[in-house]
Design an enzyme around this catalytic site. Structure first.
Site, PDB file in Angstrom:
ATOM      1  N   ASN A  15     -70.202  -8.914 -48.455  1.00  0.00           N
ATOM      2  CA  ASN A  15     -70.648  -7.519 -48.509  1.00  0.00           C
ATOM      3  C   ASN A  15     -72.045  -7.416 -47.882  1.00  0.00           C
ATOM      4  OD1 ASN A  15     -71.998  -5.198 -49.491  1.00  0.00           O
ATOM      5  ND2 ASN A  15     -70.416  -4.925 -51.026  1.00  0.00           N
ATOM      6  N   ASP A  17     -73.915  -4.647 -47.460  1.00  0.00           N
ATOM      7  CA  ASP A  17     -74.646  -3.417 -47.817  1.00  0.00           C
ATOM      8  C   ASP A  17     -76.161  -3.594 -47.835  1.00  0.00           C
ATOM      9  OD1 ASP A  17     -72.244  -2.181 -48.267  1.00  0.00           O
ATOM     10  OD2 ASP A  17     -72.358  -2.275 -50.447  1.00  0.00           O
ATOM     11  N   HIS A  18     -76.598  -4.728 -48.378  1.00  0.00           N
ATOM     12  CA  HIS A  18     -78.033  -4.827 -48.638  1.00  0.00           C
ATOM     13  C   HIS A  18     -78.848  -5.235 -47.420  1.00  0.00           C
ATOM     14  CE1 HIS A  18     -77.344  -3.331 -52.500  1.00  0.00           C
ATOM     15  NE2 HIS A  18     -76.439  -4.259 -52.740  1.00  0.00           N
ATOM     16  N   HIS A  51     -69.874  -0.687 -48.488  1.00  0.00           N
ATOM     17  CA  HIS A  51     -69.708   0.415 -49.444  1.00  0.00           C
ATOM     18  C   HIS A  51     -70.427   1.643 -48.897  1.00  0.00           C
ATOM     19  CE1 HIS A  51     -70.173   1.811 -53.953  1.00  0.00           C
ATOM     20  NE2 HIS A  51     -69.619   2.731 -53.179  1.00  0.00           N
ATOM     21  N   ARG A  53     -71.616   4.855 -49.703  1.00  0.00           N
ATOM     22  CA  ARG A  53     -71.855   5.655 -50.913  1.00  0.00           C
ATOM     23  C   ARG A  53     -72.089   7.107 -50.539  1.00  0.00           C
ATOM     24  NH1 ARG A  53     -73.283   2.283 -55.627  1.00  0.00           N
ATOM     25  NH2 ARG A  53     -73.610   4.266 -56.667  1.00  0.00           N
ATOM     26  N   ARG A  57     -77.131   5.443 -49.366  1.00  0.00           N
ATOM     27  CA  ARG A  57     -78.376   4.716 -49.617  1.00  0.00           C
ATOM     28  C   ARG A  57     -78.442   3.379 -48.877  1.00  0.00           C
ATOM     29  NH1 ARG A  57     -77.390   2.962 -55.837  1.00  0.00           N
ATOM     30  NH2 ARG A  57     -77.044   5.186 -56.020  1.00  0.00           N
ATOM     31  N   GLU A  78     -65.441  -0.061 -49.284  1.00  0.00           N
ATOM     32  CA  GLU A  78     -65.541   0.384 -50.679  1.00  0.00           C
ATOM     33  C   GLU A  78     -65.990   1.841 -50.671  1.00  0.00           C
ATOM     34  OE1 GLU A  78     -67.080  -3.869 -52.512  1.00  0.00           O
ATOM     35  OE2 GLU A  78     -68.372  -2.119 -52.587  1.00  0.00           O
ATOM     36  N   THR A 109     -72.476  -0.452 -58.705  1.00  0.00           N
ATOM     37  CA  THR A 109     -71.241  -0.007 -59.350  1.00  0.00           C
ATOM     38  C   THR A 109     -71.165  -0.642 -60.737  1.00  0.00           C
ATOM     39  OG1 THR A 109     -70.333  -0.085 -57.129  1.00  0.00           O
ATOM     40  CG2 THR A 109     -68.789   0.341 -58.912  1.00  0.00           C
ATOM     41  N   GLU A 159     -59.194  -5.255 -57.848  1.00  0.00           N
ATOM     42  CA  GLU A 159     -60.374  -6.120 -57.805  1.00  0.00           C
ATOM     43  C   GLU A 159     -60.979  -6.091 -59.200  1.00  0.00           C
ATOM     44  OE1 GLU A 159     -62.668  -6.328 -54.325  1.00  0.00           O
ATOM     45  OE2 GLU A 159     -64.551  -6.651 -55.392  1.00  0.00           O
ATOM     46  N   HIS A 202     -68.602  -8.836 -58.038  1.00  0.00           N
ATOM     47  CA  HIS A 202     -69.779  -8.171 -58.605  1.00  0.00           C
ATOM     48  C   HIS A 202     -70.650  -9.152 -59.368  1.00  0.00           C
ATOM     49  CE1 HIS A 202     -72.517  -5.113 -59.973  1.00  0.00           C
ATOM     50  NE2 HIS A 202     -71.921  -4.296 -59.124  1.00  0.00           N
TER      51      HIS A 202
HETATM   52  N1  PXP Z   1     -66.842  -5.657 -55.266  1.00  0.00           N
HETATM   53  C1  PXP Z   1     -67.069  -4.347 -55.485  1.00  0.00           C
HETATM   54  C2  PXP Z   1     -65.912  -3.454 -55.690  1.00  0.00           C
HETATM   55  C3  PXP Z   1     -68.379  -3.828 -55.485  1.00  0.00           C
HETATM   56  O1  PXP Z   1     -68.584  -2.518 -55.714  1.00  0.00           O
HETATM   57  C4  PXP Z   1     -69.448  -4.698 -55.224  1.00  0.00           C
HETATM   58  C5  PXP Z   1     -70.844  -4.165 -55.173  1.00  0.00           C
HETATM   59  O2  PXP Z   1     -70.950  -3.273 -54.109  1.00  0.00           O
HETATM   60  C6  PXP Z   1     -69.163  -6.045 -54.977  1.00  0.00           C
HETATM   61  C7  PXP Z   1     -67.851  -6.515 -55.030  1.00  0.00           C
HETATM   62  C8  PXP Z   1     -70.232  -7.040 -54.646  1.00  0.00           C
HETATM   63  O3  PXP Z   1     -71.134  -7.148 -55.704  1.00  0.00           O
HETATM   64  P1  PXP Z   1     -72.477  -7.936 -55.489  1.00  0.00           P
HETATM   65  O4  PXP Z   1     -73.255  -7.218 -54.441  1.00  0.00           O
HETATM   66  O5  PXP Z   1     -73.124  -7.917 -56.826  1.00  0.00           O
HETATM   67  O6  PXP Z   1     -72.104  -9.341 -55.035  1.00  0.00           O
END
Ligand code: PXP
Length: 252
Positions: A15, A17-18, A51, A53, A57, A78, A109, A159, A202
């Protein structure tokens, strides 16, 4: 469930996102999530998760097609089950869609999707996405009622939310951690019996991933925040390869 299932290689969805969170902190173009997606692919990621959102963000609308074009591995989008996100998903047709609950005020989330209380709406939401070719997943707590409802509304995947397990690990509460792990095992077995593919994610990191990766029915983990944070210290390539190694180790 076959005896060989435990040894089956788990897929790792990274992921990104960050990377976008950091980019947005300065308002410019760097660090570029597309570059992160390419690096993740080169490091052995099996998929890229983003993701989008409601408040944009981190990932923004233009990031999705840019990442789709840049890599050859599957994209997992996502998103919340809203009309706006449904339109975007139908236009972009990502390989996979993971429907998550979303509240503006939450930092991430925080819980699983309420599927059991929202079946008719989710069934209507999922049908066109599935018809357009996306594999639809629902992000749920390891709860029997939610998993049974997920099977009824036409999802192909669940998931499982590992956030509570990770929180108990962080808190050093081994009794609560073991109980949550037991719930995740039971949930994975039930989902598999119902014909759902089982993913999890997560809060996973190098220290807590092993027992989750060992759940035999699991097919994919999606991991983001820790990997991007760790990349600051050891680089994305090494962070992903080490996660891959730990996932493989858990299934030996
Ligand atoms: N799976 C889902 C459905 C999520 O919403 C997230 C967080 O965006 C993740 C996995 C990944 O979580 P993390 O960033 O804490 O590894």
């Amino acid at each position: 469930m076959t005896a060989s299932a435990t040894t089956r290689r788990l897929r790792l969805g990274v992921n990104i996102d960050h990377v976008a969170t950091l980019r947005n902190a300065r308002g410019g173009a760097m660090p570029d999530p597309v570059r992160a997606a390419k690096l993740a692919q080169a490091a052995g990621a099996d998929g890229i998760t983003l993701h989008l959102r409601e408040d944009r963000r981190h990932i923004r609308d233009a990031d999705l097609p840019a990442v789709q074009q840049a890599v050859d591995i599957p994209i997992n989008l996502e998103m919340a089950a809203t009309d706006e996100m449904g339109r975007i998903a139908l236009a972009q047709k990502p390989h996979a869609i993971c429907i998550v609950p979303e509240r503006r005020e939450e930092r991430t989330t925080e819980g699983g999707l309420e599927v059991a209380g929202d079946e008719a709406r989710l069934r209507d939401f999922i049908a066109p996405l599935a018809a357009a070719g996306s594999r639809v997943s629902l992000f749920v707590a390891p709860d029997e009622a939610q998993i049974e409802a997920a099977a009824r509304v036409g999802a192909r995947v669940v998931e499982l939310h590992t956030g509570a397990y990770c929180d108990y690990c962080d808190a050093g509460d081994s009794a609560a951690r073991d109980e949550e792990l037991r719930r995740l095992f039971v949930a994975a077995t039930l989902a598999d019996e119902l014909g759902l593919e089982v993913h999890a994610g997560h809060g996973l990191n190098f220290d807590n991933v092993g027992p989750i990766a060992a759940i035999p029915e699991l097919v994919e983990l999606n991991i983001g925040h820790f990997l991007i944070g760790e990349a600051v210290f050891i680089g994305l390539d090494r962070a992903i390869k080490e996660m891959r190694r730990l996932m493989d180790l858990a299934r030996e």
